[in-house]
Design a protein around this motif. Structure first.
Motif, mmCIF file in Angstrom:
data_model
loop_
_atom_site.group_PDB
_atom_site.id
_atom_site.type_symbol
_atom_site.label_atom_id
_atom_site.label_comp_id
_atom_site.label_asym_id
_atom_site.label_seq_id
_atom_site.Cartn_x
_atom_site.Cartn_y
_atom_site.Cartn_z
ATOM 1 N N MET A 31 8.722 10.866 10.263
ATOM 2 C CA MET A 31 7.790 10.116 11.090
ATOM 3 C C MET A 31 8.163 10.208 12.552
ATOM 4 O O MET A 31 9.323 10.434 12.904
ATOM 5 N N SER A 32 7.152 10.026 13.394
ATOM 6 C CA SER A 32 7.355 10.094 14.830
ATOM 7 C C SER A 32 7.642 8.698 15.385
ATOM 8 O O SER A 32 7.643 7.708 14.656
ATOM 9 N N ALA A 33 7.861 8.651 16.693
ATOM 10 C CA ALA A 33 7.970 7.359 17.386
ATOM 11 C C ALA A 33 6.557 6.903 17.729
ATOM 12 O O ALA A 33 6.172 6.767 18.885
ATOM 13 N N ASP A 34 5.761 6.665 16.695
ATOM 14 C CA ASP A 34 4.337 6.382 16.856
ATOM 15 C C ASP A 34 4.109 5.025 17.504
ATOM 16 O O ASP A 34 4.831 4.063 17.218
ATOM 17 N N PRO A 35 3.103 4.897 18.376
ATOM 18 C CA PRO A 35 2.806 3.593 18.981
ATOM 19 C C PRO A 35 2.539 2.494 17.961
ATOM 20 O O PRO A 35 2.743 1.314 18.244
ATOM 21 N N GLY A 36 2.094 2.878 16.756
ATOM 22 C CA GLY A 36 1.852 1.884 15.718
ATOM 23 C C GLY A 36 3.077 1.075 15.362
ATOM 24 O O GLY A 36 2.972 -0.069 14.898
ATOM 25 N N LEU A 37 4.266 1.637 15.573
ATOM 26 C CA LEU A 37 5.499 0.913 15.270
ATOM 27 C C LEU A 37 5.643 -0.328 16.144
ATOM 28 O O LEU A 37 6.311 -1.288 15.762
ATOM 29 N N ASP A 38 5.024 -0.318 17.316
ATOM 30 C CA ASP A 38 5.097 -1.487 18.199
ATOM 31 C C ASP A 38 4.418 -2.708 17.582
ATOM 32 O O ASP A 38 4.744 -3.836 17.931
ATOM 33 N N ARG A 39 3.452 -2.470 16.701
ATOM 34 C CA ARG A 39 2.714 -3.574 16.096
ATOM 35 C C ARG A 39 3.205 -3.932 14.698
ATOM 36 O O ARG A 39 2.666 -4.831 14.066
ATOM 37 N N ALA A 40 4.222 -3.229 14.208
ATOM 38 C CA ALA A 40 4.800 -3.548 12.902
ATOM 39 C C ALA A 40 5.817 -4.671 13.051
ATOM 40 O O ALA A 40 6.713 -4.599 13.899
ATOM 41 N N VAL B 109 0.854 -1.190 0.000
ATOM 42 C CA VAL B 109 0.000 0.000 0.000
ATOM 43 C C VAL B 109 0.890 1.239 0.000
ATOM 44 O O VAL B 109 1.639 1.472 0.953
ATOM 45 N N TYR B 110 0.795 2.009 -1.072
ATOM 46 C CA TYR B 110 1.628 3.194 -1.224
ATOM 47 C C TYR B 110 0.891 4.423 -0.707
ATOM 48 O O TYR B 110 -0.236 4.718 -1.140
ATOM 49 N N LEU B 111 1.510 5.138 0.225
ATOM 50 C CA LEU B 111 0.947 6.358 0.797
ATOM 51 C C LEU B 111 1.837 7.525 0.379
ATOM 52 O O LEU B 111 2.986 7.630 0.813
ATOM 53 N N SER B 112 1.306 8.373 -0.456
ATOM 54 C CA SER B 112 2.090 9.448 -1.064
ATOM 55 C C SER B 112 2.455 10.528 -0.055
ATOM 56 O O SER B 112 1.962 10.568 1.074
ATOM 57 N N GLY B 113 3.313 11.437 -0.487
ATOM 58 C CA GLY B 113 3.765 12.536 0.351
ATOM 59 C C GLY B 113 2.797 13.696 0.346
ATOM 60 O O GLY B 113 1.691 13.621 -0.214
ATOM 61 N N ILE B 114 3.192 14.810 0.935
ATOM 62 C CA ILE B 114 2.276 15.919 1.167
ATOM 63 C C ILE B 114 1.956 16.714 -0.094
ATOM 64 O O ILE B 114 1.148 17.647 -0.046
ATOM 65 N N GLY B 115 2.507 16.345 -1.234
ATOM 66 C CA GLY B 115 2.189 17.056 -2.473
ATOM 67 C C GLY B 115 0.935 16.567 -3.159
ATOM 68 O O GLY B 115 0.455 17.183 -4.114
ATOM 69 N N ILE B 116 0.343 15.478 -2.681
ATOM 70 C CA ILE B 116 -0.832 14.900 -3.315
ATOM 71 C C ILE B 116 -2.083 15.681 -2.897
ATOM 72 O O ILE B 116 -2.149 16.239 -1.801
ATOM 73 N N SER B 117 -3.095 15.716 -3.776
ATOM 74 C CA SER B 117 -4.322 16.452 -3.452
ATOM 75 C C SER B 117 -5.579 15.608 -3.551
ATOM 76 O O SER B 117 -6.685 16.117 -3.382
ATOM 77 N N GLY B 118 -5.449 14.303 -3.832
ATOM 78 C CA GLY B 118 -6.620 13.446 -3.912
ATOM 79 C C GLY B 118 -6.235 12.009 -4.172
ATOM 80 O O GLY B 118 -5.076 11.710 -4.504
ATOM 81 N N PRO B 119 -7.195 11.072 -4.040
ATOM 82 C CA PRO B 119 -6.870 9.654 -4.190
ATOM 83 C C PRO B 119 -6.794 9.154 -5.624
ATOM 84 O O PRO B 119 -6.295 8.063 -5.869
ATOM 85 N N SER C 144 7.895 10.163 2.394
ATOM 86 C CA SER C 144 8.007 11.420 3.116
ATOM 87 C C SER C 144 6.950 11.483 4.220
ATOM 88 O O SER C 144 6.944 10.665 5.127
ATOM 89 N N GLY C 145 5.997 12.419 4.156
ATOM 90 C CA GLY C 145 4.980 12.518 5.187
ATOM 91 C C GLY C 145 4.082 11.304 5.263
ATOM 92 O O GLY C 145 3.479 11.023 6.311
ATOM 93 N N GLY C 146 3.975 10.554 4.163
ATOM 94 C CA GLY C 146 3.157 9.344 4.161
ATOM 95 C C GLY C 146 3.681 8.281 5.101
ATOM 96 O O GLY C 146 2.927 7.389 5.520
ATOM 97 N N ALA C 147 4.968 8.358 5.470
ATOM 98 C CA ALA C 147 5.531 7.378 6.391
ATOM 99 C C ALA C 147 4.910 7.512 7.776
ATOM 100 O O ALA C 147 4.708 6.518 8.475
ATOM 101 N N GLN C 148 4.611 8.741 8.189
ATOM 102 C CA GLN C 148 3.948 8.937 9.481
ATOM 103 C C GLN C 148 2.549 8.314 9.468
ATOM 104 O O GLN C 148 2.125 7.689 10.430
ATOM 105 N N ILE C 149 1.835 8.471 8.364
ATOM 106 C CA ILE C 149 0.499 7.884 8.255
ATOM 107 C C ILE C 149 0.608 6.364 8.291
ATOM 108 O O ILE C 149 -0.208 5.675 8.911
ATOM 109 N N ALA D 257 0.763 18.744 5.368
ATOM 110 C CA ALA D 257 1.772 18.619 6.430
ATOM 111 C C ALA D 257 1.123 18.708 7.804
ATOM 112 O O ALA D 257 1.483 17.970 8.731
ATOM 113 N N PHE D 258 0.149 19.594 7.945
ATOM 114 C CA PHE D 258 -0.539 19.703 9.227
ATOM 115 C C PHE D 258 -1.353 18.444 9.528
ATOM 116 O O PHE D 258 -1.486 18.055 10.692
#
Length: 335
Positions: free
Chosen positions: A228-237, A71-81, A199-204, A153-154
């Motif tokens: 990306m942050s130290a998100d709790p989701g990383l614990d389940r990856a 599943v590819y999650l694009s960066g912050i330059g995307i404007s739609g699916p 890029s920003g898609g890594a945080q998502i 980005a926000f």
């Protein structure tokens, strides 16, 4: 004129920061979230979810199930699916044609809880349409197109926020689950899924991993120059790969923005993953974050003669092949 543009950007920055969580909170208030659990959608739900195409009909035959889903999650330059940024298309097409035993999914707008394009079905759709158009026009207003990146980005920061992130990430995880169903995923077989965030898609990707793993699927996260942050989701990856270019300074903003990635926070999900070997940092050559010499660029050629985008694709494929998740059709042809 330049002063006016700067003033507009500053005002936009303030407004974007103030309203960033609103979309996720509105989704919650409207009853889209009964609890913080996640469930597999049925076919009608899965085909009714795409935000800009609510009238999709359920096909009589679904795509054949694959052994692995990317599943590819694009960066912050995307404007739609429905349309990737033009610079990303050649490499994504290359990946789709090259990775064997894998279904590549990219029709997700990871900065919208409803998967709704900025340019459709919104009060400010005409404004976003103008910005998207100015991106490709030779006009002084072209600089304002940066507001799309700013808005997204926000949303990335909302994903990382401990207050609003759980709501936002659950909503995006439900969109990913629906996309998997539309592409032939059979929940009972629990095929592995890799979330490839650029890029920003890594945080998502990190944020949604928590909920997708709760559905029973083996989830892996691949960060492509991710912020990306130290998100709790990383614990389940089950595995986390962080791909980075040697000359990419932008991806280095991750530790600057998210202090819990610092070594001093040894109990954070990022540092736990690094300590137990689930996190690998992989350098992929002298690549910059964007522009010429960036991950999606066609040039200049690298010292080994490859295009930058070829080196990026080669590394992504190699990681998946080494993990036993996919095959490389190019190697198979050579054999």
């Amino acid at each position: 004129m330049i002063g006016q543009i700067v003033a507009i950007i500053v005002i936009g920055l303030v407004i974007a920061g103030l309203v960033a969580p609103n979309e996720a909170l509105t989704w919650w208030r409207r009853g889209e979230l009964d609890d913080r659990a996640i469930h597999w959608p049925n076919l009608d739900e899965a085909f009714g979810r795409p935000g800009d195409q609510p009238d999709d009909v359920v096909p009589t035959v679904l795509p054949a199930e694959q052994g692995h889903y990317l599943v590819y999650l694009s960066g912050i330059g995307i404007s739609g699916p429905d349309q990737l940024p033009a610079i990303e298309v050649p490499m994504i097409e290359r990946l789709a044609g090259r990775i064997g035993g894998t279904q590549l999914i990219w029709q997700i707008y990871p900065y919208s809880v409803a998967n709704t394009a900025l340019t459709q079905g919104r009060r400010l759709s005409r404004f976003w349409q103008a910005l998207a158009r100015w991106k490709f026009e030779k006009t002084r207003l072209r600089a304002l197109a940066f507001l799309i990146n700013l808005r997204n980005a926000f949303q990335m920061f909302v994903s990382s926020d401990r207050r609003y992130g759980p709501v936002f990430n659950l909503a995006i995880a439900e969109q990913i689950a629906a996309a998997l169903i539309r592409n032939g995923y059979a929940p009972e077989h629990r095929r592995p899924v890799t979330l490839l965030g650029w890029s920003g898609g890594a945080q998502i990707a990190a944020g949604t991993a928590w909920y997708l793993a709760a559905l029973g699927m083996p989830v892996r996260v691949m960060s492509m120059a991710g912020i990306m942050s130290a998100d709790p989701g990383l614990d389940r990856a089950e595995q986390i790969w962080h791909l980075r270019g040697d000359t990419d300074r932008v991806q280095g903003l991750g530790p600057l923005f998210f202090a819990r990635r610092w070594p001093v926070f040894g109990s954070s999900p990022w540092n736990r993953a690094r300590r137990d070997g689930r996190l690998q940092i992989i350098k992929i050559g002298p690549l910059k974050h964007a522009g010429k010499g960036g991950y999606f660029a066609s040039g200049p050629l690298l010292p080994d003669g490859r295009e930058p985008r070829q080196a990026t694709a080669d590394q992504i494929v190699q990681v998946l092949v080494d993990a036993g998740l996919a095959t490389d059709r190019r190697q198979n042809k050579m054999l």
